[in-house]
Design a protein around this motif. Sequence first.
Motif, PDB file in Angstrom:
ATOM      1  N   LEU A 154       1.677  12.277  20.617  1.00  0.00           N
ATOM      2  CA  LEU A 154       0.271  12.632  20.833  1.00  0.00           C
ATOM      3  C   LEU A 154      -0.118  13.810  19.950  1.00  0.00           C
ATOM      4  CD1 LEU A 154      -2.434  12.489  22.352  1.00  0.00           C
ATOM      5  CD2 LEU A 154      -1.402  13.896  24.145  1.00  0.00           C
ATOM      6  N   LEU A 155       0.758  14.793  19.852  1.00  0.00           N
ATOM      7  CA  LEU A 155       0.474  15.967  19.017  1.00  0.00           C
ATOM      8  C   LEU A 155       0.233  15.558  17.565  1.00  0.00           C
ATOM      9  CD1 LEU A 155       0.321  19.056  18.733  1.00  0.00           C
ATOM     10  CD2 LEU A 155       2.800  19.060  18.406  1.00  0.00           C
ATOM     11  N   GLN A 156       1.038  14.634  17.048  1.00  0.00           N
ATOM     12  CA  GLN A 156       0.847  14.180  15.673  1.00  0.00           C
ATOM     13  C   GLN A 156      -0.475  13.433  15.516  1.00  0.00           C
ATOM     14  OE1 GLN A 156       2.757  15.243  13.192  1.00  0.00           O
ATOM     15  NE2 GLN A 156       3.802  16.367  14.853  1.00  0.00           N
ATOM     16  N   ASP A 167     -13.597  12.285  20.232  1.00  0.00           N
ATOM     17  CA  ASP A 167     -13.539  12.196  21.681  1.00  0.00           C
ATOM     18  C   ASP A 167     -12.075  11.981  22.067  1.00  0.00           C
ATOM     19  OD1 ASP A 167     -13.513  11.380  24.351  1.00  0.00           O
ATOM     20  OD2 ASP A 167     -15.356  10.225  24.183  1.00  0.00           O
ATOM     21  N   PRO A 168     -11.487  12.857  22.889  1.00  0.00           N
ATOM     22  CA  PRO A 168     -10.055  12.762  23.184  1.00  0.00           C
ATOM     23  C   PRO A 168      -9.678  11.683  24.196  1.00  0.00           C
ATOM     24  CG  PRO A 168     -10.993  14.565  24.430  1.00  0.00           C
ATOM     25  CD  PRO A 168     -12.106  14.016  23.573  1.00  0.00           C
ATOM     26  N   ALA A 169     -10.652  11.009  24.810  1.00  0.00           N
ATOM     27  CA  ALA A 169     -10.359  10.114  25.932  1.00  0.00           C
ATOM     28  C   ALA A 169      -9.374   9.012  25.552  1.00  0.00           C
ATOM     29  CB  ALA A 169     -11.651   9.504  26.469  1.00  0.00           C
ATOM     30  N   ARG A 250      -8.498  15.445  30.270  1.00  0.00           N
ATOM     31  CA  ARG A 250      -9.827  15.534  29.649  1.00  0.00           C
ATOM     32  C   ARG A 250     -10.633  16.677  30.254  1.00  0.00           C
ATOM     33  NH1 ARG A 250     -12.130   9.864  30.787  1.00  0.00           N
ATOM     34  NH2 ARG A 250     -14.097  10.865  30.210  1.00  0.00           N
ATOM     35  N   TYR A 251     -10.584  16.795  31.567  1.00  0.00           N
ATOM     36  CA  TYR A 251     -11.291  17.900  32.214  1.00  0.00           C
ATOM     37  C   TYR A 251     -10.648  19.234  31.842  1.00  0.00           C
ATOM     38  CZ  TYR A 251     -13.800  20.589  35.700  1.00  0.00           C
ATOM     39  OH  TYR A 251     -14.599  21.513  36.313  1.00  0.00           O
ATOM     40  N   GLY A 252      -9.322  19.234  31.732  1.00  0.00           N
ATOM     41  CA  GLY A 252      -8.628  20.460  31.351  1.00  0.00           C
ATOM     42  C   GLY A 252      -9.038  20.946  29.971  1.00  0.00           C
ATOM     43  N   PHE A 253      -9.131  20.034  29.011  1.00  0.00           N
ATOM     44  CA  PHE A 253      -9.600  20.420  27.672  1.00  0.00           C
ATOM     45  C   PHE A 253     -10.979  21.062  27.769  1.00  0.00           C
ATOM     46  CE2 PHE A 253      -7.139  17.231  24.766  1.00  0.00           C
ATOM     47  CZ  PHE A 253      -5.947  17.776  25.199  1.00  0.00           C
ATOM     48  N   LEU A 254     -11.832  20.461  28.589  1.00  0.00           N
ATOM     49  CA  LEU A 254     -13.210  20.934  28.707  1.00  0.00           C
ATOM     50  C   LEU A 254     -13.267  22.360  29.263  1.00  0.00           C
ATOM     51  CD1 LEU A 254     -16.156  19.966  28.362  1.00  0.00           C
ATOM     52  CD2 LEU A 254     -16.059  19.139  30.715  1.00  0.00           C
ATOM     53  N   VAL A 255     -12.548  22.618  30.346  1.00  0.00           N
ATOM     54  CA  VAL A 255     -12.630  23.949  30.951  1.00  0.00           C
ATOM     55  C   VAL A 255     -11.911  24.988  30.104  1.00  0.00           C
ATOM     56  CG1 VAL A 255     -12.939  23.083  33.287  1.00  0.00           C
ATOM     57  CG2 VAL A 255     -10.640  23.566  32.469  1.00  0.00           C
ATOM     58  N   GLN A 427     -17.003  15.805  22.611  1.00  0.00           N
ATOM     59  CA  GLN A 427     -16.157  15.834  21.426  1.00  0.00           C
ATOM     60  C   GLN A 427     -15.661  17.259  21.204  1.00  0.00           C
ATOM     61  OE1 GLN A 427     -18.329  14.019  18.129  1.00  0.00           O
ATOM     62  NE2 GLN A 427     -17.374  12.059  18.625  1.00  0.00           N
ATOM     63  N   LEU A 428     -14.570  17.368  20.442  1.00  0.00           N
ATOM     64  CA  LEU A 428     -14.018  18.681  20.114  1.00  0.00           C
ATOM     65  C   LEU A 428     -13.278  18.591  18.793  1.00  0.00           C
ATOM     66  CD1 LEU A 428     -10.761  19.452  22.145  1.00  0.00           C
ATOM     67  CD2 LEU A 428     -11.626  17.148  21.780  1.00  0.00           C
ATOM     68  N   ARG A 429     -12.855  19.739  18.316  1.00  0.00           N
ATOM     69  CA  ARG A 429     -11.966  19.792  17.150  1.00  0.00           C
ATOM     70  C   ARG A 429     -10.627  20.362  17.556  1.00  0.00           C
ATOM     71  NH1 ARG A 429     -16.815  21.793  14.711  1.00  0.00           N
ATOM     72  NH2 ARG A 429     -17.600  20.379  13.073  1.00  0.00           N
ATOM     73  N   MET A 430      -9.548  19.857  16.963  1.00  0.00           N
ATOM     74  CA  MET A 430      -8.230  20.414  17.140  1.00  0.00           C
ATOM     75  C   MET A 430      -7.889  21.245  15.910  1.00  0.00           C
ATOM     76  SD  MET A 430      -6.768  19.574  20.022  1.00  0.00           S
ATOM     77  CE  MET A 430      -6.930  18.416  21.395  1.00  0.00           C
TER      78      MET A 430
END
Length: 433
Positions: A154-156, A167-169, A250-255, A427-430
């Motif tokens: 997943l990290l890769q 979108d990470p979903a 997904r919620y964890g990323f958001l908070v 959406q987000l950026r890593m």
Amino acid sequence: MAFLPLLALLLLLLLALLLLLALRGGHRGRLPPGPPALPLLGNLLQISPSRTLQSLLKLSQTYGPVFTVSLGRRRALVLRGQAAVREALVENAEAFAGRGRVPTVETTFRRHGVVFSNGERWRQLRRFSLKVLRDFGMGRKSIESRIQEEAQILLQELRGTQERPFDPAYLLSCAVSNVICSIVFGNRFDYRDEEFLELLRTMSESFRELSTPWSQEKADPCSEFNAENLELTALNLFFAGTETVSSTLRYGFLVLMKHPDVQEKVYEEIAGVIGRNRPPNAEDRSRMPYTDAVIHEIQRCSDLIPMNVPHMVTRDTLFRGYLIPKDTEVYPLLSSVLHDPEAFDNPHAFDPANFLDESGRFKKNEAFVPFSSGKRICLGEALARMELFLFLTTILQSLRLQPLVPPAQLPTAPLESGFANIPPFYQLRMVAR
């Protein structure tokens, strides 16, 4: 005008019928008081379909932590707050261990499978499921290594986004479902494998490769180990094991994006305890109280199954001075426990201090019940806890979660709130650290 007496007679008969139905609905027990119910409709006009939890919490302000509502002709016991829910599910565990109706899934499961069955069928399938999960490594190093492997993959994939918005979903669902696949099928799938994607879309193919443990059972007429039960038990595992953990992540990323200071403190603890050169392992958790508290708070605030899966009393039961008749449905409002002001200092805001003592050590809380409690507690609790820790720490060890808008503008309200609280799309950026 000759038809008027006939019409009056029909109306009288109709009223008598409605009264008879209402009286029959009162049945043999002595349930706690609740709002007055209309014949046939019960309290359905007082309970908003899109805000069921909020409607029940509002009624509890009038009728207290234990009250009765009528869902049409069905009477249901509602429990609000830690004390009432614990007294029912833990202190009276056997009596409240039945599974109530879940109309939206009845056409699929038909009261088969470990989650939605009752009685001897449920007892056999629960014992079997626990044995299979243990045999396949639940809580052991073997399953930990599978999660670690999937976390690195997943990290890769996340690095492969090259800091572009996404979108990470989808990726989270693939990663979490692959852990279940490795347990059930013995191998994982590529995230672009069409067969795997079809499995995620349907979650209908299941457990056939685990037919061996029950094939000596075929001659037993009382056995519940048939293809339908085992396939639907596997579907239970896929659905629960994929959707719950991936939605929590997904919620964890958001908070964590909404609270960048918390995200940085977690990273600092990862760097101090684990460093940058080795993958996290489950043993690290005991030395990372802040990260542990953050994960607990993510689960508490995500409030994924706010009303629990409905329970049902298995026999006539004396509870708080009331006689609850056998087969009465029970709604233990887990949300009211996770936000109980008597159990949490800051119940209505995201605050890791809810799980930390004055010295910064992690502190347990009996009101932490995202997996429910009692005999119907989630079978995959240990697996889910390990997944949440290893996935989150592996990602935050190397990447920063960066929002596309100012943190204050990030959405927090669920996309949908009914049986489950569904995280909003975003959406987000890593960004590499």
